[in-house]
Design a protein around this motif. Structure first.
Motif, mmCIF file in Angstrom:
data_model
loop_
_atom_site.group_PDB
_atom_site.id
_atom_site.type_symbol
_atom_site.label_atom_id
_atom_site.label_comp_id
_atom_site.label_asym_id
_atom_site.label_seq_id
_atom_site.Cartn_x
_atom_site.Cartn_y
_atom_site.Cartn_z
ATOM 1 N N ILE A 32 0.655 -0.891 0.094
ATOM 2 C CA ILE A 32 -0.069 0.504 -0.013
ATOM 3 C C ILE A 32 1.034 1.795 -0.130
ATOM 4 O O ILE A 32 0.287 2.249 -0.728
ATOM 5 N N TYR A 33 2.193 0.984 0.888
ATOM 6 C CA TYR A 33 2.712 2.247 0.885
ATOM 7 C C TYR A 33 3.541 2.346 -0.486
ATOM 8 O O TYR A 33 3.663 3.482 -0.940
ATOM 9 N N GLN A 34 3.937 1.433 -1.352
ATOM 10 C CA GLN A 34 4.853 1.284 -2.332
ATOM 11 C C GLN A 34 3.590 2.171 -3.081
ATOM 12 O O GLN A 34 4.480 2.960 -4.433
ATOM 13 N N TYR A 35 2.826 1.448 -3.153
ATOM 14 C CA TYR A 35 1.371 2.051 -3.550
ATOM 15 C C TYR A 35 1.456 3.677 -4.424
ATOM 16 O O TYR A 35 0.462 4.107 -5.217
ATOM 17 N N LYS A 36 1.722 4.153 -2.604
ATOM 18 C CA LYS A 36 0.818 5.725 -2.836
ATOM 19 C C LYS A 36 1.966 5.503 -3.114
ATOM 20 O O LYS A 36 2.130 8.011 -3.494
ATOM 21 N N GLU A 37 3.034 5.971 -2.913
ATOM 22 C CA GLU A 37 4.108 6.643 -3.440
ATOM 23 C C GLU A 37 4.458 6.420 -5.123
ATOM 24 O O GLU A 37 4.906 7.272 -5.430
ATOM 25 N N GLN A 38 4.582 5.318 -5.346
ATOM 26 C CA GLN A 38 4.329 5.170 -7.052
ATOM 27 C C GLN A 38 3.037 6.394 -7.578
ATOM 28 O O GLN A 38 3.467 7.064 -8.870
ATOM 29 N N SER A 39 1.974 5.887 -6.771
ATOM 30 C CA SER A 39 0.876 7.046 -7.720
ATOM 31 C C SER A 39 1.476 8.374 -7.688
ATOM 32 O O SER A 39 1.150 9.369 -8.437
ATOM 33 N N LEU A 186 -4.614 2.078 -11.059
ATOM 34 C CA LEU A 186 -3.936 1.614 -10.155
ATOM 35 C C LEU A 186 -3.993 1.675 -8.811
ATOM 36 O O LEU A 186 -3.557 0.523 -7.461
ATOM 37 N N THR A 187 -5.522 1.752 -8.243
ATOM 38 C CA THR A 187 -6.412 1.683 -7.177
ATOM 39 C C THR A 187 -7.266 -0.418 -8.247
ATOM 40 O O THR A 187 -6.874 -1.176 -6.889
ATOM 41 N N ASN A 188 -7.117 -0.185 -9.182
ATOM 42 C CA ASN A 188 -7.529 -1.847 -9.710
ATOM 43 C C ASN A 188 -6.369 -2.656 -9.437
ATOM 44 O O ASN A 188 -6.797 -3.599 -8.797
ATOM 45 N N GLU A 189 -5.101 -1.825 -9.675
ATOM 46 C CA GLU A 189 -3.570 -3.073 -9.745
ATOM 47 C C GLU A 189 -3.687 -3.461 -8.206
ATOM 48 O O GLU A 189 -3.443 -4.371 -7.922
ATOM 49 N N LEU A 190 -4.187 -2.421 -7.386
ATOM 50 C CA LEU A 190 -3.682 -2.855 -5.574
ATOM 51 C C LEU A 190 -4.211 -3.779 -5.430
ATOM 52 O O LEU A 190 -3.999 -4.408 -4.348
ATOM 53 N N GLN A 191 -5.154 -3.344 -5.538
ATOM 54 C CA GLN A 191 -6.891 -4.272 -5.655
ATOM 55 C C GLN A 191 -6.275 -5.907 -5.184
ATOM 56 O O GLN A 191 -6.662 -7.180 -5.309
ATOM 57 N N GLU A 192 -6.336 -6.037 -7.299
ATOM 58 C CA GLU A 192 -5.766 -7.099 -7.653
ATOM 59 C C GLU A 192 -4.426 -8.011 -6.217
ATOM 60 O O GLU A 192 -4.404 -9.002 -6.404
ATOM 61 N N PHE A 193 -3.693 -6.734 -6.350
ATOM 62 C CA PHE A 193 -2.147 -7.015 -6.245
ATOM 63 C C PHE A 193 -2.601 -8.053 -4.508
ATOM 64 O O PHE A 193 -2.546 -9.232 -4.044
ATOM 65 N N LEU A 194 -3.738 -7.464 -4.186
ATOM 66 C CA LEU A 194 -4.099 -7.570 -2.345
ATOM 67 C C LEU A 194 -4.674 -8.484 -2.500
ATOM 68 O O LEU A 194 -4.032 -9.257 -1.801
ATOM 69 N N LYS A 195 -5.996 -8.723 -3.577
ATOM 70 C CA LYS A 195 -6.227 -9.913 -3.242
ATOM 71 C C LYS A 195 -5.214 -11.407 -3.326
ATOM 72 O O LYS A 195 -5.283 -12.494 -3.106
ATOM 73 N N ARG A 196 -4.656 -10.753 -4.613
ATOM 74 C CA ARG A 196 -2.892 -12.378 -5.037
ATOM 75 C C ARG A 196 -2.634 -12.530 -3.435
ATOM 76 O O ARG A 196 -2.062 -13.841 -3.138
ATOM 77 N N ILE A 197 -2.392 -11.859 -3.097
ATOM 78 C CA ILE A 197 -2.151 -11.333 -0.876
ATOM 79 C C ILE A 197 -2.732 -12.864 -0.331
ATOM 80 O O ILE A 197 -2.319 -13.360 0.400
ATOM 81 N N ALA A 198 -4.085 -12.171 -0.452
ATOM 82 C CA ALA A 198 -4.607 -12.631 0.524
ATOM 83 C C ALA A 198 -5.118 -14.503 0.043
ATOM 84 O O ALA A 198 -4.824 -15.526 0.840
ATOM 85 N N PHE A 199 -4.968 -14.323 -1.113
ATOM 86 C CA PHE A 199 -4.812 -15.653 -1.345
ATOM 87 C C PHE A 199 -3.506 -16.786 -1.158
ATOM 88 O O PHE A 199 -3.624 -17.370 -0.528
#
Length: 494
Positions: A32-39, A186-199
């Motif tokens: 999430i921090y990386q997403y904010k910095e990247q954004s 980027l938000t969609n990318e983050l959500q997809e990444f968090l879903k993969r992390i959860a799995f």
């Protein structure tokens, strides 16, 4: 709830689960921090690129053949009357042009000229433009540029301000580019990444549970073995050493320490047993010497008296000689009984497991007693068990003698002997209504040399206990002072 209350196995299991959970949370937080910095970096770089492209487009148009007007500030509204809309449409960004004093010249947003608040830049922005210098990534030249960043209705806006110059690099206007940060992609990318992390977390969690269960079981198995060995360790018996293969270094150290302790314990037990035997023999020697001295004193006095008063011509010499002899014989019998008592106590009962009828043997043992207040009862006519005949008679006679000697003179005595069975055991009870045992003496009843009688060595009950325990039985008693005592002997039939 304190973690110390949990077992080691549970703590290892929970530690593994917490480790996976904390790792997943940490990875998610970093993402999430990386997403904010990247954004932020993405929008900053995108605004710079658009600003440089728009300024290059404007400069080409100003210097192009389609512009017939002189390039100066007051002509900009005429020059870009129609072209500003084309430029804004091409670059997909609103464009506002201000003169060097901050007055609005032209805007690609329809109706902005009618907005009084937007027609003039405030003094703070103007000062920031003139006082802020940044490096142009394309020309590598320093230029005046200011970016105002703010939020409206939950959305983040960037508004850049910089100068437009003519061919001689003279500033002729201020260009303003309002920019809305849209993070849908980027938000969609983050959500997809968090879903993969959860799995991945769920998968790793299941693996961690399995590994933690196996690991905790593997570690605590060795510790449980060591714990069981330590609990079963006894000073009075030979203890087995721990033999565990394929253990960790720490467990091996613990096992070696325990095995070393067992060796030291065995050495200590041998030394203690030797010391106890020596002490027991010393005590026994003292007791034997004391008991033998008792009859020797009257024997000596009798002999000395006989020497002084001996007169061959005395007409009563024969009767006196008989009296002296009787006294000596009595003392000799006393010494003989002392020797027999100590011999019987020191001699371990031979484990001759004869198959016999306990009821019949107990009756036989009671035949030597003439007291009419001794009563024998049995629940069965025949109780078959394996026991040494002589030793069983010795147990019964000693307990009955003990009850007889406990009877006070001013009371009608009663001694009840009863034989029965319970499960696979024979139960023998001898109850009397004698003087009983005081509370301070109850713990000493079965100790050698202990007696409350004026005569005897106090070895009878100690010998009975020795015999019964040799045959894996037990002897207990209940007593009430001045009301009586009941001894209970239990031993297995086989």
């Amino acid at each position: 709830m304190k973690l110390k209350k949990f077992s080691l196995r549970t703590r290892i299991f929970l530690a593994m689960i917490m480790l996976v959970l904390m790792a997943s949370i940490l990875i998610s937080a970093v993402a999430i921090y990386q997403y904010k910095e990247q954004s932020e970096d993405y929008h900053t770089a995108r605004l710079i690129r658009k600003e440089q492209n728009i300024k290059a487009h404007i400069k080409r148009f100003l210097n192009g053949r389609y512009n017939t007007w002189e390039v100066k500030t007051e002509n900009l509204p005429l020059i870009f009357k129609d072209e500003i809309f084309n430029i804004a449409n091409i670059h997909k960004l609103q464009i506002n042009l201000y003169d060097l004093e901050g007055n609005l010249l032209i805007s690609s947003k329809a109706g902005l000229q009618n907005n009084i608040a937007a027609q003039c830049l405030n003094a703070e922005i103007l000062n920031s433009i003139y006082n802020t210098i940044q490096l142009n990534n394309l020309s590598n030249n320093a230029e005046h540029r200011f970016v105002d960043k703010h939020k409206e209705n939950g959305e983040t806006f960037q508004s850049s301000y910089s100068f437009i110059t003519d061919n001689k690099s003279k500033a002729i206007a201020i260009i303003n580019l309002p920019y809305l940060e849209k993070d849908d992609f980027l938000t969609n990318e983050l959500q997809e990444f968090l879903k993969r992390i959860a799995f991945a977390f769920m998968l790793v969690l299941l693996m961690a549970i399995a590994i933690a269960f196996w690991l905790s079981k593997f570690i605590t198995k060795s510790l449980q073995t060591i714990s069981d060995k330590i609990i079963s360790t006894r000073l009075e018996k030979r203890n087995k050493k721990i033999e565990i293969d394929d253990t960790s270094e720490e467990i091996s150290i613990l096992v070696n320490a325990y095995n070393s302790m067992i060796d030291e314990l065995e050495d200590s037990a041998v030394q203690l047993a030797r010391s106890e035997r020596e002490q027991a023999w010393r005590e026994m020697a003292k007791q034997v010497a004391h008991e033998i001295k008792n009859p020797l004193t009257p024997m000596r006095l009798t002999v000395q008296n006989f020497q002084r008063k001996f007169d061959p011509n005395d007409e009563n010499i024969h009767s006196k000689l008989n009296e002296y002899s009787k006294t000596l014989i009595q003392q000799i019998d006393t010494m003989s009984s002392i020797a027999s008592a100590f011999s019987n106590f020191a001699k371990m009962p031979a484990q001759q497991r004869e198959t016999l009828n306990v009821v019949k043997i107990v009756k036989l043992a009671l035949d030597i007693f003439n007291e009419d207040y001794i009563v024998f009862t049995s629940d069965y006519d025949e109780i078959i068990a394996k026991f040494d005949r002589t030793q069983l008679i010795r147990v019964v006679t000693n307990l009955v003698k003990n009850s007889i000697q406990a009877m006070p003179e001013n009371q009608t005595p009663t001694i009840a002997i009863h034989v029965t069975t319970k499960s696979d055991n024979v139960v023998l009870t001898i109850a009397d209504n004698g003087s009983g045992v005081s509370e301070e003496n109850k713990e000493k009843v079965f100790e050698p040399k202990f007696t409350t009688k004026t005569s005897g060595m106090g070895l009878g009950l100690a010998m009975v206990k020795n015999i019964v325990e040799t045959y894996k039985g037990s002897i207990t008693f209940e007593s009430v002072k001045n009301k009586g005592t009941t001894f209970k002997v239990v031993f297995p039939k086989e």
